[in-house]
Write an enzyme that holds these catalytic residues in place. Structure first.
Site, PDB file in Angstrom:
ATOM      1  N   SER A  69       0.649  -1.418   0.029  1.00 15.55           N
ATOM      2  CA  SER A  69      -0.033   0.340   0.234  1.00 15.55           C
ATOM      3  C   SER A  69       0.908   1.523  -0.186  1.00 15.55           C
ATOM      4  O   SER A  69       0.447   2.807  -0.015  1.00 15.55           O
ATOM      5  CB  SER A  69      -0.833  -0.184   0.816  1.00 15.55           C
ATOM      6  OG  SER A  69      -1.980  -1.151   1.127  1.00 15.55           O
ATOM      7  N   THR A 203      -2.237   3.088   4.109  1.00 15.94           N
ATOM      8  CA  THR A 203      -1.159   4.278   4.095  1.00 15.94           C
ATOM      9  C   THR A 203       0.007   4.258   5.593  1.00 15.94           C
ATOM     10  O   THR A 203      -0.680   4.193   6.777  1.00 15.94           O
ATOM     11  CB  THR A 203      -1.907   5.543   4.341  1.00 15.94           C
ATOM     12  OG1 THR A 203      -2.402   6.066   2.792  1.00 15.94           O
ATOM     13  CG2 THR A 203      -0.878   6.514   3.918  1.00 15.94           C
ATOM     14  N   THR A 221       1.778   7.104   0.605  1.00 13.21           N
ATOM     15  CA  THR A 221       1.043   6.044   0.001  1.00 13.21           C
ATOM     16  C   THR A 221       0.960   5.803  -1.581  1.00 13.21           C
ATOM     17  O   THR A 221       0.669   6.658  -2.336  1.00 13.21           O
ATOM     18  CB  THR A 221      -0.511   6.286   0.295  1.00 13.21           C
ATOM     19  OG1 THR A 221      -1.536   5.298   0.010  1.00 13.21           O
ATOM     20  CG2 THR A 221      -0.679   7.623   0.311  1.00 13.21           C
ATOM     21  N   ASP A 234      -6.547  11.608   0.685  1.00 14.30           N
ATOM     22  CA  ASP A 234      -6.193  12.321   1.651  1.00 14.30           C
ATOM     23  C   ASP A 234      -5.049  12.511   2.594  1.00 14.30           C
ATOM     24  O   ASP A 234      -4.545  13.881   2.755  1.00 14.30           O
ATOM     25  CB  ASP A 234      -7.265  12.165   3.027  1.00 14.30           C
ATOM     26  CG  ASP A 234      -7.021  10.110   3.459  1.00 14.30           C
ATOM     27  OD1 ASP A 234      -6.136   9.622   2.012  1.00 14.30           O
ATOM     28  OD2 ASP A 234      -7.167  10.115   4.950  1.00 14.30           O
ATOM     29  N   THR A 254      -5.316   6.801   8.251  1.00 10.07           N
ATOM     30  CA  THR A 254      -5.143   6.246   7.498  1.00 10.07           C
ATOM     31  C   THR A 254      -6.966   5.630   6.828  1.00 10.07           C
ATOM     32  O   THR A 254      -7.157   5.628   7.729  1.00 10.07           O
ATOM     33  CB  THR A 254      -4.173   5.089   7.840  1.00 10.07           C
ATOM     34  OG1 THR A 254      -4.521   3.759   6.525  1.00 10.07           O
ATOM     35  CG2 THR A 254      -4.988   4.389   9.236  1.00 10.07           C
ATOM     36  N   ASP A 256     -10.161   4.569   3.856  1.00 11.37           N
ATOM     37  CA  ASP A 256     -10.544   5.677   2.714  1.00 11.37           C
ATOM     38  C   ASP A 256     -10.761   6.756   2.664  1.00 11.37           C
ATOM     39  O   ASP A 256     -11.554   8.211   3.173  1.00 11.37           O
ATOM     40  CB  ASP A 256     -12.386   4.805   2.944  1.00 11.37           C
ATOM     41  CG  ASP A 256     -12.773   5.793   2.005  1.00 11.37           C
ATOM     42  OD1 ASP A 256     -12.942   5.563   0.840  1.00 11.37           O
ATOM     43  OD2 ASP A 256     -14.364   4.849   1.716  1.00 11.37           O
TER      44      ASP A 256
HETATM   45  C1  SD4 Z   1      -6.377   6.676   0.333  1.00  9.02           C
HETATM   46  N1  SD4 Z   1      -5.881   7.304   2.578  1.00  9.02           N
HETATM   47  O1  SD4 Z   1      -5.397   6.890  -0.453  1.00  9.02           O
HETATM   48  C2  SD4 Z   1      -4.858   6.637   1.401  1.00  9.02           C
HETATM   49  C3  SD4 Z   1      -4.815   5.021   1.563  1.00  9.02           C
HETATM   50  C4  SD4 Z   1      -4.873   4.657   2.666  1.00  9.02           C
HETATM   51  O2  SD4 Z   1      -5.196   3.446   4.432  1.00  9.02           O
HETATM   52  O3  SD4 Z   1      -4.748   4.938   3.798  1.00  9.02           O
HETATM   53  N2  SD4 Z   1      -4.996   3.587   3.231  1.00  9.02           N
HETATM   54  O4  SD4 Z   1      -7.675   6.842   0.429  1.00  9.02           O
END
Ligand code: SD4
Length: 343
Positions: A69, A203, A221, A234, A254, A256
């Site tokens: 990730s 992330t 990420t 984010d 971390t 969505d």
């Molecule tokens: C995103 N927040 O790009 C990041 C991915 C992530 O745990 O955190 N994954 O949406």
């Protein structure tokens, strides 16, 4: 059994046990990414700054491709390309450097630091961010690996499922694009119904509080698997992916990102700690705000204040009932994994 001499031990540990004394420095990061915690802690031990520690810690994860990730070689977008998001924030100066949708460059967190240190800007995105990086001496490399190519081929074979399209034609729940706008736009909260692989979203978010309470936070990420090209999550957004203020503490999130970034949870958590709230409650309250609107969102957050207190929280959804994070401070001999029950 040989008894350890008491006096030298007391001299080492007594200062740490004094009530009210800050337990610093502190490294805390999302998920059980121990190599990152190690790298950050070693950077501090070698006399590096909190900024160096966050950069080294997140870089380690980029090189290790933590959980697929972070870094290159995973989570291809709809065209099969892997792109990266990262940010770093200096809580002493409130400077931020960030990159979104970075192409061809592996060391996203270091490019983010270069944005902070070599421009007056906060966020650079896409092809232009990559050109900036190349001009600053970062090597251009292919971020594709056999793993990312296989993920992409498999996704195409499954008619591009899952994807992030809505209100388009042909039906995105059954078909690949190209898509055109549908005749009707259904309003209301769309949320990817079923997250096939909840761990496809991990992330690294890291907070380092240096010995003199300098707070630095960072993230790195490769974002959402099969994202629409151009999507920035984010993680590179100050206040969303992370936030730092040396007068208070830091937070990093971390999960969505498309949903979480609407609520600036890292900013909110730091502001709550500013009012005196403890880090665990601040983390929980920041996520509660999101939960009220999106009960099924996948996400977690870590929080720490300048006394060295820390906490974490996660939203309980199928596949995530506990959230693991790593901590290193003068009380831990080496990085330790902590877990929090989701609520
Ligand atoms: C995103 N927040 O790009 C990041 C991915 C992530 O745990 O955190 N994954 O949406």
């Amino acid at each position: 059994m040989r008894r350890l001499p008491l006096l030298p031990l007391l001299l080492v540990f007594l200062p740490l046990l004094q009530p009210g004394r800050a337990v610093l420095p502190l490294v805390i990061n999302t998920w059980p990414f121990q190599s990152a915690t190690d790298a950050a802690w070693n950077a501090l031990k070698d006399g590096g700054s909190a900024l160096d520690a966050v950069e080294k810690g997140c870089s380690r994860c980029e090189q290790d491709m933590c959980d697929g990730s972070v870094g290159y070689g995973s989570h291809p977008d709809e065209t099969g390309e892997t792109t990266l998001d990262a940010m770093i924030m200096n809580g002493d100066t409130m400077e931020v450097g960030a990159v979104g949708n970075l192409r061809r460059i592996k060391s996203a967190i270091s490019v983010a630091r270069a944005v902070m240190e070599h421009t007056a800007h906060t966020l650079l995105v896409g092809e232009s961010a990559s050109e900036f990086a190349e001009n600053m001496g970062f090597p251009a490399e292919d971020l594709t690996t056999n793993t990312s190519m296989t993920m992409f081929a498999e996704w195409l074979r499954q008619n591009c499922q899952p994807n992030y399209r809505k209100n388009v034609f042909p039906d995105p729940t059954k078909s690949c694009g190209p898509y055109k706008p549908g005749s009707k736009v259904q309003r209301g909260r769309w949320h990817q119904q079923e997250r096939k692989d909840i761990r496809s979203h991990d992330t690294i978010g890291m907070i380092v509080i240096g010995p003199s309470a300098q707070v630095v936070a960072g993230t790195s990420t490769n974002g959402a698997n099969h994202k629409v090209p151009g999507r920035v999550g984010d993680s590179p957004i100050a206040g969303a992916g992370a936030y730092a203020d040396s007068a208070v503490g830091g937070a990093a999130a971390t999960g969505d990102g498309d949903v979480m970034m609407r609520f600036l949870p890292s900013y909110l958590a730091v502001e709550l700690m500013r009012t005196g709230m403890d880090p665990s409650s601040a983390c929980k309250t920041a996520l509660s705000r999101i939960k009220k609107h999106y009960p099924g969102f996948f996400g977690a957050i870590i929080c720490a204040n300048t006394t060295g207190m820390y906490g974490a929280a996660c939203n309980k959804v199928p596949g995530l009932s506990q959230f693991s994070f790593m901590v290193s401070n003068p009380h831990t001999e080496s990085p330790i994994q902590k877990k929090v029950d989701c609520f």
